[in-house]
Design an enzyme around this catalytic site. Structure first.
Site, mmCIF file in Angstrom:
data_model
loop_
_atom_site.group_PDB
_atom_site.id
_atom_site.type_symbol
_atom_site.label_atom_id
_atom_site.label_comp_id
_atom_site.label_asym_id
_atom_site.label_seq_id
_atom_site.Cartn_x
_atom_site.Cartn_y
_atom_site.Cartn_z
ATOM 1 N N HIS A 64 -16.098 -15.044 26.608
ATOM 2 C CA HIS A 64 -15.456 -16.109 27.387
ATOM 3 C C HIS A 64 -16.173 -16.380 28.713
ATOM 4 O O HIS A 64 -16.532 -17.542 28.981
ATOM 5 C CB HIS A 64 -13.979 -15.777 27.622
ATOM 6 C CG HIS A 64 -13.302 -16.712 28.569
ATOM 7 N ND1 HIS A 64 -13.134 -18.064 28.305
ATOM 8 C CD2 HIS A 64 -12.772 -16.504 29.805
ATOM 9 C CE1 HIS A 64 -12.519 -18.641 29.328
ATOM 10 N NE2 HIS A 64 -12.294 -17.722 30.240
ATOM 11 N N HIS B 213 -15.243 -14.539 36.813
ATOM 12 C CA HIS B 213 -13.975 -15.120 37.247
ATOM 13 C C HIS B 213 -12.734 -14.352 36.807
ATOM 14 O O HIS B 213 -11.676 -14.477 37.420
ATOM 15 C CB HIS B 213 -13.872 -16.587 36.797
ATOM 16 C CG HIS B 213 -13.596 -16.783 35.346
ATOM 17 N ND1 HIS B 213 -14.581 -16.760 34.390
ATOM 18 C CD2 HIS B 213 -12.436 -17.019 34.674
ATOM 19 C CE1 HIS B 213 -14.048 -16.970 33.209
ATOM 20 N NE2 HIS B 213 -12.747 -17.118 33.346
ATOM 21 N N ASP B 214 -12.826 -13.545 35.758
ATOM 22 C CA ASP B 214 -11.661 -12.783 35.295
ATOM 23 C C ASP B 214 -11.709 -11.310 35.683
ATOM 24 O O ASP B 214 -10.822 -10.536 35.293
ATOM 25 C CB ASP B 214 -11.529 -12.893 33.771
ATOM 26 C CG ASP B 214 -10.862 -14.195 33.338
ATOM 27 O OD1 ASP B 214 -10.101 -14.764 34.138
ATOM 28 O OD2 ASP B 214 -11.113 -14.631 32.205
ATOM 29 N N GLU C 58 -8.705 -10.243 38.030
ATOM 30 C CA GLU C 58 -7.395 -10.423 37.407
ATOM 31 C C GLU C 58 -7.188 -9.500 36.210
ATOM 32 O O GLU C 58 -6.065 -9.027 35.975
ATOM 33 C CB GLU C 58 -7.236 -11.882 36.971
ATOM 34 C CG GLU C 58 -5.851 -12.246 36.502
ATOM 35 C CD GLU C 58 -5.683 -13.753 36.344
ATOM 36 O OE1 GLU C 58 -4.994 -14.164 35.401
ATOM 37 O OE2 GLU C 58 -6.245 -14.511 37.163
ATOM 38 N N ASP C 59 -8.237 -9.231 35.466
ATOM 39 C CA ASP C 59 -8.069 -8.546 34.174
ATOM 40 C C ASP C 59 -8.779 -7.205 34.056
ATOM 41 O O ASP C 59 -8.757 -6.585 32.983
ATOM 42 C CB ASP C 59 -8.541 -9.466 33.039
ATOM 43 C CG ASP C 59 -7.676 -10.711 32.922
ATOM 44 O OD1 ASP C 59 -6.471 -10.618 33.191
ATOM 45 O OD2 ASP C 59 -8.214 -11.774 32.570
ATOM 46 N N ASP D 151 -13.309 -23.286 32.945
ATOM 47 C CA ASP D 151 -12.466 -22.260 32.334
ATOM 48 C C ASP D 151 -11.466 -22.887 31.369
ATOM 49 O O ASP D 151 -11.278 -22.411 30.239
ATOM 50 C CB ASP D 151 -11.746 -21.494 33.445
ATOM 51 C CG ASP D 151 -10.935 -20.322 32.937
ATOM 52 O OD1 ASP D 151 -11.334 -19.705 31.924
ATOM 53 O OD2 ASP D 151 -9.902 -19.998 33.554
#
Length: 217
Positions: free
Chosen positions: A32, A58-59, A62-63, A119
């Protein structure tokens, strides 16, 4: 030199996401962020290295267990701030986080707006090709509607990405926002239903009302 920095960023992101899968339960998660960076270049015509690094990372906040200090140390304050801009506060309820994206995205930097468009383009494409496990057609439709609502306040940030996302949504929202004769939906769960009222036409209705609202996008 820029290629070296981009590859180092990819290596870092791959390490952070190495044990994760996408919501279809099969696809490696790192696919992704790579897709986001790729669509920034191919569709969005983006050449800015910091935006591309943000796409790959970008993630991570958050993840994964990645910290802002870690991003700053490896990639600098500008990249770290960009990743922060597109990171949800997971201490908030899911519906609140999604509503805040609609309300606050227009206040973000141009890099963050462009990254968010890319995204969403990738998430919608994945949704149509391999819907997440357990997602009903209605839940997929709610996600398409939410993407459109997030995009409206940031139009003008990158017309190439906006047109791409518009086309994906228009072809697959039920009923289609722009009906085109003979055009088939890209996802089997998205067959047009002319008898179903658009969610925004119902008094006080919101796609965030549903307890099954999708998250992690």
């Amino acid at each position: 030199m820029e290629m070296d920095r981009l590859l180092r960023t990819l290596h870092f992101a791959a390490g952070k996401h190495r044990l994760q899968k996408r919501k279809d339960g099969v696809t490696p998660y790192i696919n992704h962020p790579i897709a986001v960076a790729e669509i920034l270049v191919r569709v969005g015509k983006v050449t800015d290295l910091l935006t591309l690094q943000g796409g790959l990372l970008h993630d991570t906040l958050e993840d994964t267990p990645t910290t802002v200090d870690e991003l700053t140390q490896h990639f600098g304050e500008t990249v770290a701030r960009l990743v922060q801009e597109v990171t949800d506060d997971k201490s908030l309820p899911k519906a609140t986080r999604k509503q805040l994206q609609i309300e606050k995205m227009g206040e973000k930097s141009l890099r963050a707006k462009t990254l968010k468009l890319a995204d969403m383009c990738c998430n919608v494409a994945d949704l149509l090709e391999k819907p997440p496990l357990g997602w009903s057609a209605q839940r997929c439709q709610e996600y398409l509607l939410w993407c459109r609502q997030v995009m409206e306040p940031i139009r003008g940030s990158n017309p190439f990405l906006e047109n791409h996302l518009d086309n994906l949504i228009d072809r697959n929202y039920s009923p289609p926002l722009q009906e085109k004769p003979g055009q088939e939906s890209l996802c089997q769960g998205f067959a047009p239903n002319p008898t179903r009222a658009l969610p925004w036409t119902r008094q006080g209705a919101s796609p965030l009302d549903s307890d099954s609202w999708p998250g992690g996008e």
